[in-house]
Scaffold this motif. Structure first.
Motif, PDB file in Angstrom:
ATOM      1  N   ARG A 188     -10.393   4.156  -9.039  1.00 31.97           N
ATOM      2  CA  ARG A 188      -9.954   3.597 -10.320  1.00 31.97           C
ATOM      3  C   ARG A 188     -11.113   2.984 -11.086  1.00 31.97           C
ATOM      4  NH1 ARG A 188      -4.017   1.064  -8.829  1.00 31.97           N
ATOM      5  NH2 ARG A 188      -3.068   3.075  -8.396  1.00 31.97           N
ATOM      6  N   THR A 189     -12.064   2.380 -10.399  1.00 33.11           N
ATOM      7  CA  THR A 189     -13.199   1.802 -11.115  1.00 33.11           C
ATOM      8  C   THR A 189     -14.192   2.870 -11.524  1.00 33.11           C
ATOM      9  OG1 THR A 189     -14.297   1.283  -9.032  1.00 33.11           O
ATOM     10  CG2 THR A 189     -13.027  -0.479 -10.059  1.00 33.11           C
ATOM     11  N   ARG A 204      -8.636   3.527  -3.338  1.00 34.28           N
ATOM     12  CA  ARG A 204      -7.995   3.326  -4.638  1.00 34.28           C
ATOM     13  C   ARG A 204      -8.898   2.549  -5.574  1.00 34.28           C
ATOM     14  NH1 ARG A 204      -3.914  -1.162  -6.232  1.00 34.28           N
ATOM     15  NH2 ARG A 204      -5.720  -2.174  -5.393  1.00 34.28           N
ATOM     16  N   TRP A 205      -9.517   1.485  -5.071  1.00 33.64           N
ATOM     17  CA  TRP A 205     -10.386   0.670  -5.912  1.00 33.64           C
ATOM     18  C   TRP A 205     -11.587   1.478  -6.393  1.00 33.64           C
ATOM     19  CZ3 TRP A 205     -15.460  -1.050  -5.237  1.00 33.64           C
ATOM     20  CH2 TRP A 205     -15.878  -1.976  -6.171  1.00 33.64           C
ATOM     21  N   SER A 206     -12.188   2.248  -5.496  1.00 34.25           N
ATOM     22  CA  SER A 206     -13.370   3.024  -5.883  1.00 34.25           C
ATOM     23  C   SER A 206     -13.010   4.120  -6.885  1.00 34.25           C
ATOM     24  CB  SER A 206     -14.058   3.622  -4.661  1.00 34.25           C
ATOM     25  OG  SER A 206     -13.242   4.609  -4.076  1.00 34.25           O
ATOM     26  N   ASP A 217       2.053   1.691  -3.466  1.00 40.45           N
ATOM     27  CA  ASP A 217       0.928   2.073  -4.316  1.00 40.45           C
ATOM     28  C   ASP A 217       0.543   3.532  -4.109  1.00 40.45           C
ATOM     29  OD1 ASP A 217      -0.921   1.306  -6.302  1.00 40.45           O
ATOM     30  OD2 ASP A 217      -2.499   1.107  -4.792  1.00 40.45           O
ATOM     31  N   LEU A 225      -6.879   0.744   0.106  1.00 35.11           N
ATOM     32  CA  LEU A 225      -7.315  -0.141  -0.970  1.00 35.11           C
ATOM     33  C   LEU A 225      -8.757   0.156  -1.382  1.00 35.11           C
ATOM     34  CD1 LEU A 225      -5.713  -3.528   0.120  1.00 35.11           C
ATOM     35  CD2 LEU A 225      -4.993  -2.019  -1.735  1.00 35.11           C
ATOM     36  N   ALA A 226      -9.615   0.469  -0.417  1.00 35.68           N
ATOM     37  CA  ALA A 226     -11.002   0.800  -0.734  1.00 35.68           C
ATOM     38  C   ALA A 226     -11.087   2.089  -1.545  1.00 35.68           C
ATOM     39  CB  ALA A 226     -11.820   0.913   0.549  1.00 35.68           C
ATOM     40  N   CYS A 253       0.815  -1.211   0.000  1.00 35.91           N
ATOM     41  CA  CYS A 253       0.000   0.000   0.000  1.00 35.91           C
ATOM     42  C   CYS A 253       0.852   1.267   0.000  1.00 35.91           C
ATOM     43  CB  CYS A 253      -0.953  -0.008   1.183  1.00 35.91           C
ATOM     44  SG  CYS A 253      -2.298  -1.195   0.994  1.00 35.91           S
ATOM     45  N   GLU A 264      -6.505   9.814  -7.506  1.00 32.50           N
ATOM     46  CA  GLU A 264      -6.714   8.542  -6.809  1.00 32.50           C
ATOM     47  C   GLU A 264      -6.597   8.694  -5.295  1.00 32.50           C
ATOM     48  OE1 GLU A 264      -5.089   5.526 -10.258  1.00 32.50           O
ATOM     49  OE2 GLU A 264      -3.723   6.242  -8.722  1.00 32.50           O
ATOM     50  N   SER A 309       0.582   6.578  -6.964  1.00 36.44           N
ATOM     51  CA  SER A 309      -0.776   6.976  -7.345  1.00 36.44           C
ATOM     52  C   SER A 309      -0.827   8.441  -7.772  1.00 36.44           C
ATOM     53  CB  SER A 309      -1.724   6.747  -6.174  1.00 36.44           C
ATOM     54  OG  SER A 309      -1.407   7.614  -5.119  1.00 36.44           O
TER      55      SER A 309
END
Length: 105
Positions: free
Chosen positions: A59-60, A55-57, A19, A52-53, A16, A27, A23
């Motif tokens: 990026r998606t 970043r995932w939200s 990452d 992670l939550a 993390c 992000e 980023s």
């Protein structure tokens, strides 16, 4: 078993932190990367999971065509302009060679 859990948390933390450093501002929700790193390091399991939550939200939600979406590197052999320039250079270098013949070594 406890050592495995500790190693997994350390690995997640290292992943993390790297990452976050790589980023974009978008992000990170505009938050400075140092603050994210502090959260990840000093709040052992919740910090990395929060990152992670987020970043995932982000990026998606951005989608694959957005400017903040990570770009995959392509090789020069995937670029048709590059390939046509190579063919032109090869023809200029050896005008008598056919296109079907393998290049001379």
């Amino acid at each position: 078993m406890r050592n495995l859990a500790v190693l997994l948390i350390i690995g997640l933390t290292v992943y993390c932190v790297i990452d976050v450093i790589r980023s974009t501002t978008h992000e990170r929700l505009g938050v400075h990367p140092a603050l994210w790193v502090l959260l990840i390091v000093f709040v052992p399991l919740l910090g990395p999971l929060a990152w992670l939550a987020v970043r995932w939200s982000r990026r998606t939600a951005a989608g694959p065509d957005s400017p903040s979406a990570p770009r995959r590197a392509t090789g020069p052999d995937d670029d048709p302009d590059f390939l046509s320039r190579l063919d032109d250079d090869r023809r200029r270098a050896d005008p008598g060679a056919s296109d079907d013949a393998p290049p001379a070594a």
